[in-house]
Design a protein around this motif. Structure first.
Motif, PDB file in Angstrom:
ATOM      1  N   ILE A  24      -9.258  -0.677   2.467  1.00  0.00           N
ATOM      2  CA  ILE A  24      -8.217  -0.072   1.639  1.00  0.00           C
ATOM      3  C   ILE A  24      -7.870  -1.063   0.531  1.00  0.00           C
ATOM      4  CG2 ILE A  24      -5.814   0.709   1.554  1.00  0.00           C
ATOM      5  CD1 ILE A  24      -6.075   1.643   4.426  1.00  0.00           C
ATOM      6  N   ARG A  54      -6.795  -2.914   7.633  1.00  0.00           N
ATOM      7  CA  ARG A  54      -7.860  -2.351   6.795  1.00  0.00           C
ATOM      8  C   ARG A  54      -7.843  -2.925   5.383  1.00  0.00           C
ATOM      9  NH1 ARG A  54      -7.432   0.205  11.108  1.00  0.00           N
ATOM     10  NH2 ARG A  54      -8.981   1.672  11.902  1.00  0.00           N
ATOM     11  N   VAL A  55      -6.672  -3.310   4.920  1.00  0.00           N
ATOM     12  CA  VAL A  55      -6.603  -4.039   3.644  1.00  0.00           C
ATOM     13  C   VAL A  55      -7.327  -5.376   3.775  1.00  0.00           C
ATOM     14  CG1 VAL A  55      -5.045  -5.232   2.048  1.00  0.00           C
ATOM     15  CG2 VAL A  55      -4.481  -2.934   2.843  1.00  0.00           C
ATOM     16  N   ALA A  93       3.411   2.448   3.117  1.00  0.00           N
ATOM     17  CA  ALA A  93       2.915   2.041   4.437  1.00  0.00           C
ATOM     18  C   ALA A  93       2.994   0.537   4.633  1.00  0.00           C
ATOM     19  CB  ALA A  93       1.478   2.518   4.616  1.00  0.00           C
ATOM     20  N   SER A 131      -2.075  -1.231  11.223  1.00  0.00           N
ATOM     21  CA  SER A 131      -3.485  -0.874  11.046  1.00  0.00           C
ATOM     22  C   SER A 131      -3.840  -0.730   9.566  1.00  0.00           C
ATOM     23  CB  SER A 131      -3.808   0.420  11.799  1.00  0.00           C
ATOM     24  OG  SER A 131      -3.744   0.198  13.194  1.00  0.00           O
ATOM     25  N   THR A 132      -2.899  -0.250   8.770  1.00  0.00           N
ATOM     26  CA  THR A 132      -3.145  -0.182   7.324  1.00  0.00           C
ATOM     27  C   THR A 132      -3.366  -1.578   6.761  1.00  0.00           C
ATOM     28  OG1 THR A 132      -1.798   1.824   7.110  1.00  0.00           O
ATOM     29  CG2 THR A 132      -2.203   0.555   5.107  1.00  0.00           C
ATOM     30  N   ASP A 168      -8.237  -4.844  15.645  1.00  0.00           N
ATOM     31  CA  ASP A 168      -7.182  -3.831  15.678  1.00  0.00           C
ATOM     32  C   ASP A 168      -7.099  -3.232  17.077  1.00  0.00           C
ATOM     33  OD1 ASP A 168      -5.293  -1.943  15.136  1.00  0.00           O
ATOM     34  OD2 ASP A 168      -6.449  -0.846  13.629  1.00  0.00           O
ATOM     35  N   GLY A 177       6.547  -1.401   7.438  1.00  0.00           N
ATOM     36  CA  GLY A 177       5.818  -1.915   6.286  1.00  0.00           C
ATOM     37  C   GLY A 177       6.093  -3.348   5.904  1.00  0.00           C
ATOM     38  N   VAL A 209       0.871  -1.175   0.000  1.00  0.00           N
ATOM     39  CA  VAL A 209       0.000   0.000   0.000  1.00  0.00           C
ATOM     40  C   VAL A 209       0.907   1.224   0.000  1.00  0.00           C
ATOM     41  CG1 VAL A 209      -1.742   1.337   1.223  1.00  0.00           C
ATOM     42  CG2 VAL A 209      -1.836  -1.167   1.270  1.00  0.00           C
ATOM     43  N   GLY A 256       2.661   0.156  10.048  1.00  0.00           N
ATOM     44  CA  GLY A 256       1.810  -0.326   8.966  1.00  0.00           C
ATOM     45  C   GLY A 256       0.793  -1.364   9.383  1.00  0.00           C
ATOM     46  N   PHE A 290       0.748   5.332  -0.268  1.00  0.00           N
ATOM     47  CA  PHE A 290      -0.100   6.517  -0.243  1.00  0.00           C
ATOM     48  C   PHE A 290       0.561   7.625  -1.053  1.00  0.00           C
ATOM     49  CE2 PHE A 290      -1.322   4.501   3.896  1.00  0.00           C
ATOM     50  CZ  PHE A 290      -2.635   4.200   3.525  1.00  0.00           C
TER      51      PHE A 290
END
Length: 331
Positions: free
Chosen positions: A73, A67-68, A38, A63-64, A186, A238, A25, A61, A27
């Motif tokens: 995301i 969400r993926v 991220a 939480s990112t 999370d 990441g 991911v 990274g 940004f």
């Protein structure tokens, strides 16, 4: 039963329930800043009835990636699969996927609508999916599974009338109402009082044992990982840098980042490894070679042998091979 004896693959397909394949991911850059990586080439699996803890510092990274995994995301590259079926991003495909993979956030008060009573909060997902048959029965069952007993005492109450632990149980009940195969939690206990955290962790374990539910639990808390996880994946800037059973990773860490995380929670003066210093690098300016080398105590001690850490990138760890994996030149 020990964590290494637990079943971690789906019996019907002999495949993990949830798979992450080379996910990245990035940004876009803003106001003259470079793009931020991220999540950068992550492979990860969650097996049937398995609890995987994803740990690391804030900003790494985690939480990112969470969400993926629930489709909030869309990755820049790579793919997510549930029971070997790739996640699609059209509305109908996402809606179907989210029946099976549910997100539990760290702040239950923010996750709940203050104008909805408990019954409506738990029923919301069922209504969104058009599942109104036996709605009351399914809501009651989900609440019982989440430990809201007797159910009648909670149905008409509103979030402000509940404790933090009860609010989190309502959030979990809302996820359970759709009968998912996986929950992605999370930091599920970070906002709760210490006295309540153990109850919520026990609930997650009970759901695994009673329903065969799988879970990916995101946390910076090594104690949480030790208490409920079968496997641990350690994330830094990441990337996954170490993965293995909870006993392997937390009792015999190999990566210097994992060792430093453990040292940070050890008793004063008894830390078995050097403490972590400095802040994680900016994800818009990821260091060359091993991305941990600017903070690595092992490299600092290695002299010229540590030059490889600066000059040579590390391979990305593969998806679950059943073996301990460490991304480090010197470990």
């Amino acid at each position: 039963m020990t964590s290494t004896e637990r079943v971690v693959t789906d019996e019907a397909t002999n495949r993990p329930v949830l798979e992450v394949h080379d996910v990245s991911v990035t940004f876009p850059g803003r106001r003259g800043r470079r793009p931020a990586r991220a999540v950068d080439g992550v492979n990860l699996t969650v097996g049937s009835g398995e609890i995987v803890a994803l740990i690391g510092e804030s900003g790494c990274g985690k939480s990112t990636l969470a969400r993926v995994l629930v489709g909030l995301i869309k990755p820049t590259a790579g793919a997510v699969s549930y029971r070997s079926e790739p996640l699609g991003y059209r509305a109908a495909a996402l809606k179907e996927y989210r029946r099976h993979v549910q997100l539990v956030l760290q702040d239950p008060a923010a996750a709940l609508n203050p104008r909805q009573n408990v019954f409506d909060a738990v029923a919301e997902g069922l209504r969104l999916h058009g599942e109104r048959q036996n709605l009351t029965g399914r809501v009651h069952t989900a609440m019982e599974q989440a430990g809201l007993r007797p159910v009648e005492n909670y149905l008409a109450r509103y979030p402000h009338e509940l404790s933090g632990g009860q609010q989190q149980r309502v959030v979990i009940a809302g996820a359970l109402a759709l009968d998912p195969g996986v929950i992605v939690a999370d930091e599920p206990v970070s906002s709760l009082d210490a006295s309540v955290r153990g109850e919520i962790l026990k609930l997650i374990l009970d759901l695994r044992d009673q329903l065969g539910l799988s879970a990916l639990v995101v946390s910076h808390d090594l104690g949480l990982a030790w208490n409920i996880a079968d496997r641990v994946a350690v994330m830094y800037l990441g990337r996954i840098v170490e993965v293995g059973t909870v006993e392997e990773v937390l009792l015999s860490p190999k990566h210097p980042y994992t060792k430093s995380l453990i040292a940070a929670v050890a008793s004063a003066g008894r830390a078995p490894h050097p403490l972590l210093t400095g802040e994680p690098p900016d994800p818009t300016r990821i260091p060359s070679g091993c991305r941990f080398h600017p903070r690595c105590p092992l490299r600092a001690e290695a002299g010229e042998r540590g030059d490889i850490c600066v000059s040579t990138p590390l391979p990305i760890l593969a998806a679950d091979t059943g073996q301990r994996q460490v991304a480090c030149h010197l470990a």
